[in-house]
Design an enzyme around this catalytic site. Structure first.
Site, short mmCIF file in Angstrom:
data_model
loop_
_atom_site.label_atom_id
_atom_site.label_comp_id
_atom_site.label_asym_id
_atom_site.label_seq_id
_atom_site.Cartn_x
_atom_site.Cartn_y
_atom_site.Cartn_z
N ARG A 1 1.09 8.34 11.90
CA ARG A 1 2.56 8.09 11.28
C ARG A 1 2.41 6.04 12.13
NH1 ARG A 1 6.74 7.42 14.72
NH2 ARG A 1 6.59 9.16 14.58
N TYR B 1 14.51 -5.32 -10.42
CA TYR B 1 14.04 -4.17 -10.66
C TYR B 1 15.13 -2.97 -10.50
CZ TYR B 1 11.66 0.27 -10.39
OH TYR B 1 12.01 1.53 -10.14
N LYS C 1 2.01 0.53 -9.26
CA LYS C 1 2.14 0.33 -10.52
C LYS C 1 1.18 -0.39 -10.44
CE LYS C 1 6.19 1.25 -10.40
NZ LYS C 1 7.07 0.16 -10.54
N ASP D 1 8.79 -9.88 -4.75
CA ASP D 1 8.14 -8.79 -5.42
C ASP D 1 7.29 -8.68 -6.01
OD1 ASP D 1 7.58 -6.49 -7.12
OD2 ASP D 1 9.63 -5.50 -7.15
#
Ligand SMILES: *Cc1c(COP(=O)(O)O)cnc(C)c1O
Length: 382
Positions: free
Chosen positions: A53, A106, A203, A178
């Protein structure tokens, strides 16, 4: 790699963080599918790794690569774009703080602010980012973040990153960009004054519609440390296989983006002349309100194209009639996708200030044969 060797974007995309494996010579970083690491005596870590982690070598390779292609000092890979956004908001804001977001953000980002961050105590205002004066007027003493998307989803509006960075910094706030729609190949916000770049690597960066992932990249090392602390404390990290898939995608980002952009331009050319299409939204069009800014801050205008039909019914009909353009959400993969934002990706913002026109169609133009794509779109429009 030798420091003397010049490393342009495509070179970094293929090599940054990915030196051949020192033990085997493997030219691609292995998938370290492991949770914990042997210690040589208590606290004696061999490679700096103790628990995946906190850090994992495959994820480290991706994080180094992301930092370098975005011209930052630190990259952090998350389980999804929204997981990265959540970690960023919690690291930077506390209850009582304020954030400015795009008025066509978004949908998932809007939902994160409206349903998660605001109940926690962080206020936000959606503002049209094209209007720099409106952004300046919306800034308050409590404003911690000016959140930018450019181009936006699905209206492909453009924001001037340099001008907004100035406003944010004058207010003592961070400018977050972004960069999902442009990708670092087309636009590098940190070089334009932004403090944090956000990606849904799902994406264009991943590029093959086979992985969900997110990233944060920062210029400032102290901010990088703070975000890394939250990444570990909150725990929404990218797994080793997801990190590996994303790294593999990055290697071809430049060539894919060149083709996405070229194919998108072919679609725009046809759509602007088609009698059934009322308006084409694409920053590459000289009449687009953000064209000049886009030409200044982007290498090319991207693979996303939106257009408006005469009615909602006509828009839905086009979406349901294409055969090569697959009806589906998401974007940025090698295959072309079509969708109706009002009823699909942006259904959750209906009735909010972020509602999108019902006659809107959004294309994620893939890298198939452009003539095949044109034929498919034409038969769906006729
Ligand atoms: C998809 C997307 C996100 C969210 O990313 P996930 O990987 O789906 O969590 C954020 N911003 C933009 C612009 C997106 O397209």
């Amino acid at each position: 790699m030798d420091n003397e060797v010049h490393r342009g974007f495509e070179t970094l995309a293929i090599h940054a963080g990915q030196e051949p494996d020192p033990t085997t010579g493997a030219v691609v970083p292995p998938i370290y599918q492991v949770s914990t690491y042997k210690q040589d005596g208590i606290g004696g870590l061999r490679g700096g790794y103790e628990y995946s982690r906190s850090a994992n070598p495959t994820r480290t390779a991706l994080e180094v690569c992301l930092a370098e292609i975005e011209a930052g000092t630190r990259g952090l890979a998350f389980a999804s774009g929204l997981a990265g956004e959540d970690a960023l908001i919690r690291a930077v804001c506390k209850p009582g703080d304020h954030v400015i977001i795009p008025n066509d953000a978004y949908g998932g980002t809007y939902r994160l602010f409206a349903k998660v961050a605001e109940p926690w105590g962080v206020e936000f205002d959606p503002v049209p980012l094209l209007d720099v004066a409106a952004v300046a007027a919306a800034v308050r003493p409590e404003t911690k973040i000016v959140w930018v998307e450019t181009p936006t989803n699905p209206l492909l509006a453009i924001a001037d990153i340099r001008a907004l960075a100035q406003i944010a910094h004058d207010a003592g706030a961070l400018l977050v960009v972004d960069n999902t729609f442009a990708s670092p190949y087309l636009q590098r916000p940190l070089e334009l004054g932004a403090d944090v770049v956000v990606h849904s690597t799902t994406k264009y960066i991943g590029g093959h519609s086979d992985v969900i992932g997110g990233a944060l990249v920062v210029a400032d090392e102290a901010l990088g440390e703070q975000l890394a602390y939250h990444q570990n404390a909150m725990g929404a990290v990218a797994g080793p296989f997801d990190a590996w898939l994303t790294l593999r995608g990055i290697k071809t980002l430049g060539v894919r983006m060149d083709r996405h952009c070229a194919n998108a331009e072919r679609m725009v050319e046809m759509l602007t002349r088609h009698p059934a299409v009322r308006e084409v939204l694409y920053p590459g069009l000289p009449g687009h309100p953000g064209h000049d800014v886009a030409a200044k801050q982007m290498r090319a205008f991207g693979g996303m194209v939106s257009f408006r039909m005469e009615s909602e019914e006509a828009a839905v009909r086009v979406c349901e009639r294409t055969k090569l353009f697959t009806l589906g959400e998401s974007l940025g993969g090698v295959e072309s996708l079509i969708e109706h934002p009002g009823r699909m990706t942006h259904a959750s913002v209906a009735g909010s200030p972020l509602e999108v026109p019902a006659d809107l169609v959004r294309l994620s133009v893939g890298i198939e044969d452009a003539d095949d794509l044109l034929r498919d779109l034409r038969q769906a429009l006729d």
